[in-house]
Design a protein around this motif. Structure first.
Motif, PDB file in Angstrom:
ATOM      1  N   LEU A 143       0.830  -1.212   0.000  1.00 51.87           N
ATOM      2  CA  LEU A 143       0.000   0.000   0.000  1.00 51.87           C
ATOM      3  C   LEU A 143       0.864   1.261   0.000  1.00 51.87           C
ATOM      4  CD1 LEU A 143      -3.011  -0.738   2.406  1.00 51.87           C
ATOM      5  CD2 LEU A 143      -2.835  -1.035  -0.059  1.00 51.87           C
ATOM      6  N   ASP A 144       1.995   1.209   0.696  1.00 53.77           N
ATOM      7  CA  ASP A 144       2.877   2.386   0.741  1.00 53.77           C
ATOM      8  C   ASP A 144       3.658   2.563  -0.552  1.00 53.77           C
ATOM      9  OD1 ASP A 144       2.094   2.972   3.243  1.00 53.77           O
ATOM     10  OD2 ASP A 144       3.881   2.208   4.263  1.00 53.77           O
ATOM     11  N   ARG A 145       4.108   1.444  -1.103  1.00 63.47           N
ATOM     12  CA  ARG A 145       4.960   1.531  -2.292  1.00 63.47           C
ATOM     13  C   ARG A 145       4.507   0.547  -3.363  1.00 63.47           C
ATOM     14  NH1 ARG A 145      10.772   0.275  -0.822  1.00 63.47           N
ATOM     15  NH2 ARG A 145       9.857  -1.109   0.723  1.00 63.47           N
ATOM     16  N   PRO A 146       3.298   0.720  -3.886  1.00 60.38           N
ATOM     17  CA  PRO A 146       2.840  -0.193  -4.940  1.00 60.38           C
ATOM     18  C   PRO A 146       3.738  -0.029  -6.159  1.00 60.38           C
ATOM     19  CG  PRO A 146       1.421   1.744  -4.825  1.00 60.38           C
ATOM     20  CD  PRO A 146       2.363   1.845  -3.659  1.00 60.38           C
ATOM     21  N   ALA A 147       4.151  -1.142  -6.752  1.00 54.38           N
ATOM     22  CA  ALA A 147       5.109  -1.045  -7.855  1.00 54.38           C
ATOM     23  C   ALA A 147       4.522  -1.478  -9.193  1.00 54.38           C
ATOM     24  CB  ALA A 147       6.351  -1.887  -7.535  1.00 54.38           C
ATOM     25  N   HIS A 148       3.514  -2.334  -9.191  1.00 56.87           N
ATOM     26  CA  HIS A 148       2.924  -2.738 -10.469  1.00 56.87           C
ATOM     27  C   HIS A 148       1.928  -1.656 -10.916  1.00 56.87           C
ATOM     28  CE1 HIS A 148       0.942  -4.966 -13.624  1.00 56.87           C
ATOM     29  NE2 HIS A 148       1.856  -5.918 -13.501  1.00 56.87           N
TER      30      HIS A 148
ATOM     31  N   CYS B  65       2.393  -9.142 -21.813  1.00 56.48           N
ATOM     32  CA  CYS B  65       1.750  -8.755 -20.555  1.00 56.48           C
ATOM     33  C   CYS B  65       0.263  -8.509 -20.789  1.00 56.48           C
ATOM     34  CB  CYS B  65       2.403  -7.492 -19.999  1.00 56.48           C
ATOM     35  SG  CYS B  65       1.525  -6.844 -18.561  1.00 56.48           S
ATOM     36  N   ALA B  66      -0.590  -9.147 -19.988  1.00 54.74           N
ATOM     37  CA  ALA B  66      -2.045  -9.036 -20.187  1.00 54.74           C
ATOM     38  C   ALA B  66      -2.560  -7.631 -19.881  1.00 54.74           C
ATOM     39  CB  ALA B  66      -2.764 -10.068 -19.309  1.00 54.74           C
ATOM     40  N   PHE B  67      -1.774  -6.829 -19.161  1.00 55.67           N
ATOM     41  CA  PHE B  67      -2.220  -5.487 -18.762  1.00 55.67           C
ATOM     42  C   PHE B  67      -1.748  -4.404 -19.736  1.00 55.67           C
ATOM     43  CE2 PHE B  67      -1.842  -1.731 -15.774  1.00 55.67           C
ATOM     44  CZ  PHE B  67      -3.206  -1.546 -15.612  1.00 55.67           C
ATOM     45  N   LYS B  68      -0.935  -4.777 -20.733  1.00 56.10           N
ATOM     46  CA  LYS B  68      -0.213  -3.747 -21.500  1.00 56.10           C
ATOM     47  C   LYS B  68      -1.118  -2.737 -22.200  1.00 56.10           C
ATOM     48  CE  LYS B  68       0.363  -6.267 -25.810  1.00 56.10           C
ATOM     49  NZ  LYS B  68       1.213  -7.149 -26.586  1.00 56.10           N
ATOM     50  N   GLU B  69      -2.312  -3.167 -22.645  1.00 61.80           N
ATOM     51  CA  GLU B  69      -3.166  -2.242 -23.396  1.00 61.80           C
ATOM     52  C   GLU B  69      -3.785  -1.174 -22.495  1.00 61.80           C
ATOM     53  OE1 GLU B  69      -5.720  -4.935 -25.494  1.00 61.80           O
ATOM     54  OE2 GLU B  69      -4.183  -5.299 -27.026  1.00 61.80           O
ATOM     55  N   ARG B  70      -3.703  -1.357 -21.197  1.00 58.09           N
ATOM     56  CA  ARG B  70      -4.283  -0.369 -20.270  1.00 58.09           C
ATOM     57  C   ARG B  70      -3.199   0.365 -19.488  1.00 58.09           C
ATOM     58  NH1 ARG B  70      -8.408  -3.642 -16.693  1.00 58.09           N
ATOM     59  NH2 ARG B  70      -9.316  -1.587 -16.334  1.00 58.09           N
TER      60      ARG B  70
ATOM     61  N   PRO C 102       5.950 -11.043 -19.032  1.00 58.85           N
ATOM     62  CA  PRO C 102       6.927 -10.826 -17.966  1.00 58.85           C
ATOM     63  C   PRO C 102       7.024 -12.017 -17.004  1.00 58.85           C
ATOM     64  CG  PRO C 102       4.986  -9.465 -17.613  1.00 58.85           C
ATOM     65  CD  PRO C 102       4.781 -10.164 -18.917  1.00 58.85           C
ATOM     66  N   GLU C 103       8.240 -12.297 -16.584  1.00 55.18           N
ATOM     67  CA  GLU C 103       8.471 -13.334 -15.576  1.00 55.18           C
ATOM     68  C   GLU C 103       8.268 -12.724 -14.200  1.00 55.18           C
ATOM     69  OE1 GLU C 103       9.364 -16.473 -16.274  1.00 55.18           O
ATOM     70  OE2 GLU C 103       9.385 -16.100 -18.437  1.00 55.18           O
ATOM     71  N   ILE C 104       8.101 -13.593 -13.201  1.00 51.79           N
ATOM     72  CA  ILE C 104       8.057 -13.126 -11.807  1.00 51.79           C
ATOM     73  C   ILE C 104       9.461 -12.698 -11.378  1.00 51.79           C
ATOM     74  CG2 ILE C 104       7.928 -14.022  -9.445  1.00 51.79           C
ATOM     75  CD1 ILE C 104       5.207 -13.716 -10.148  1.00 51.79           C
ATOM     76  N   THR C 105       9.564 -11.497 -10.810  1.00 49.59           N
ATOM     77  CA  THR C 105      10.854 -11.052 -10.269  1.00 49.59           C
ATOM     78  C   THR C 105      10.672 -10.623  -8.819  1.00 49.59           C
ATOM     79  OG1 THR C 105      10.423  -8.794 -10.993  1.00 49.59           O
ATOM     80  CG2 THR C 105      11.691 -10.207 -12.502  1.00 49.59           C
ATOM     81  N   ARG C 106      11.779 -10.401  -8.156  1.00 49.20           N
ATOM     82  CA  ARG C 106      11.761  -9.978  -6.757  1.00 49.20           C
ATOM     83  C   ARG C 106      12.641  -8.726  -6.638  1.00 49.20           C
ATOM     84  NH1 ARG C 106      10.721 -13.308  -2.063  1.00 49.20           N
ATOM     85  NH2 ARG C 106      10.716 -15.192  -3.312  1.00 49.20           N
ATOM     86  N   PRO C 107      12.152  -7.596  -7.186  1.00 50.08           N
ATOM     87  CA  PRO C 107      13.005  -6.411  -7.250  1.00 50.08           C
ATOM     88  C   PRO C 107      13.207  -5.728  -5.898  1.00 50.08           C
ATOM     89  CG  PRO C 107      10.833  -5.894  -8.104  1.00 50.08           C
ATOM     90  CD  PRO C 107      10.825  -7.347  -7.782  1.00 50.08           C
ATOM     91  N   ILE C 108      12.319  -5.969  -4.957  1.00 53.13           N
ATOM     92  CA  ILE C 108      12.455  -5.425  -3.603  1.00 53.13           C
ATOM     93  C   ILE C 108      12.350  -6.625  -2.670  1.00 53.13           C
ATOM     94  CG2 ILE C 108      11.619  -3.640  -2.003  1.00 53.13           C
ATOM     95  CD1 ILE C 108       9.615  -2.769  -4.161  1.00 53.13           C
ATOM     96  N   GLU C 109      13.004  -6.562  -1.541  1.00 57.67           N
ATOM     97  CA  GLU C 109      12.939  -7.618  -0.526  1.00 57.67           C
ATOM     98  C   GLU C 109      11.474  -7.950  -0.197  1.00 57.67           C
ATOM     99  OE1 GLU C 109      15.306  -9.312   0.900  1.00 57.67           O
ATOM    100  OE2 GLU C 109      14.002 -10.315   2.358  1.00 57.67           O
TER     101      GLU C 109
ATOM    102  N   ARG D 271       5.259  -9.096 -11.428  1.00 57.24           N
ATOM    103  CA  ARG D 271       5.266  -9.601 -12.795  1.00 57.24           C
ATOM    104  C   ARG D 271       5.116  -8.386 -13.705  1.00 57.24           C
ATOM    105  NH1 ARG D 271       4.073 -14.822 -14.711  1.00 57.24           N
ATOM    106  NH2 ARG D 271       3.175 -15.643 -12.801  1.00 57.24           N
ATOM    107  N   CYS D 272       6.227  -7.703 -13.951  1.00 51.76           N
ATOM    108  CA  CYS D 272       6.197  -6.468 -14.741  1.00 51.76           C
ATOM    109  C   CYS D 272       7.609  -6.128 -15.188  1.00 51.76           C
ATOM    110  CB  CYS D 272       5.638  -5.324 -13.883  1.00 51.76           C
ATOM    111  SG  CYS D 272       5.579  -3.732 -14.734  1.00 51.76           S
TER     112      CYS D 272
END
Ligand SMILES: Nc1ncnc2c1ncn2[C@@H]1O[C@H](COP(=O)(O)OP(=O)(O)OP(=O)(O)O)[C@@H](O)[C@H]1O
Ligand SMILES: [Mg+2]
Length: 331
Positions: free
Chosen positions: A247-252, A289-294, A306-313, A318-319
């Protein structure tokens, strides 16, 4: 997730609907884990696959749908391969589901006390009828039903819709199950009652170690309630992490869009952000990506799924263009 082994571990779950127009991958490689006493919010727009995920876990997917892959480990037992008899024993006993429609739980021709006493004693035959009745009365009180002693003698049709839903929730709480899956059960109730029921559910989880999946399209409902959040889009989890963190830092960009459309999250006076466009049909998903058109950040890189990544601890995403380090209000 904390503790030794999770109450529920879902690994790469896949549920497809084989329709005459094609195969809809309603659940497409979903994974998450919930430990004792933990609450996970499963969030996404209509049609994203939240209910089908819940039904898949407890083996209630009907044709033309079928679980075609993955594992659902409940305290170490794989529910996908358990078979109907084993699943029936677990449901209403160690695993409870609260549905959008309370009549999926309630029997219209039986009095509430009969149903509740039966539920208690099916789980533990050594409980006397008087004890079971007392427990039923307490459970009705817990979900805010006035005069519970009297209301025990009523039939389901003698309750209003909201009251019926509270009875169904009370039944789910009765045997203190290890896992509750709640599928938007409070959407039709007023905000005060929603808060009260969520508070009771949270208390139960903390006290008894019940793990809870709370399905909702409304992020505001689970803010302050859940420990973790999984955000679903078109059958896949696109962002997952601890609730406060997400909620504080949404990334997708999709999570950011959902948050932008929650009243109260925006600065006063600003227009609520609406995610443009509509959820695509699962039978006509764009490639990549299924969201790309929006998505305001989409480019050629998004033509590859996109593959699943873990960019933050502690965060799964998936972006290919996660919005790291940006504020929480712009999409
Ligand atoms: N009986 C069915 N036959 C064919 N496809 C189905 C069926 N049930 C579900 N689906 C497919 O699964 C997708 C996900 O449905 P699901 O009910 O899980 O969505 P949801 O996220 O719970 O939405 P809502 O917020 O509206 O409850 C649907 O969009 C549809 O494509
Ligand atoms: Mg649903």
């Amino acid at each position: 997730m904390s503790g030794a082994s999770p109450t529920l571990q879902v690994d790469n779950l896949e549920t497809h609907f084989f329709t005459k127009d094609g195969v809809a991958k309603a659940v497409d490689g979903v994974s998450f884990a919930i430990g004792r006493g933990e609450i996970m919010g499963l969030v996404g727009e209509s049609g994203s696959g939240k209910s089908v995920t819940g039904f898949s876990i407890i083996g209630l997917v009907d044709p033309p749908g079928r679980v075609v892959g993955g594992r659902v480990l409940f305290k170490g037992t794989d529910l996908v391969t358990l078979g109907p008899e084993g699943l029936r024993n677990l449901r209403g006993n160690r695993i409870a589901m609260i549905f959008q429609d309370p009549m999926m739980t309630l029997n219209p021709v039986l009095r509430i006390d009969t149903q509740m006493i039966e539920t208690v004693r099916a789980h533990d035959a050594s409980v006397t009828e008087a004890e079971a009745r007392a427990r039923a009365r307490d459970a009705l009180g817990q979900v805010g039903i006035p005069s519970p002693e009297e209301r025990l003698r009523a039939y389901p049709h003698q309750f209003s819709g909201g009251m019926r839903q509270r009875v169904a929730i009370a039944i789910a709480l009765l045997n203190k199950p290890d896992l509750i899956i709640a599928d938007e059960p409070t959407t039709a109730l007023d905000v005060t009652i929603q808060g009260q029921i969520l508070y009771e559910a949270q208390k139960l989880c903390r006290e008894t170690g019940t793990a809870l999946i709370w399905i909702t399209h409304d992020l505001a409902v689970i803010a302050g309630l859940a420990d973790h959040i999984s955000v679903m889009y078109a059958g896949r989890i696109v962002e997952q992490g601890s609730l406060d963190d997400v909620l504080d830092r949404p990334a997708h960009p999709y999570t950011r869009g959902l948050l932008g459309s929650v009243p109260g999250h925006n600065t006063r006076g600003r227009r609520l952000y609406q995610i443009p466009g509509m959820t695509p049909s699962l039978l006509r998903l764009p490639g990549g990506c299924a969201f790309k058109e929006r998505c305001p950040h989409a480019d050629r890189a998004c033509d590859t799924a996109p593959e699943i990544t873990r960019p933050i601890e502690g965060r799964l995403l998936r972006c290919v263009h996660p919005q790291l380090g940006a504020g929480s209000t712009a999409p």
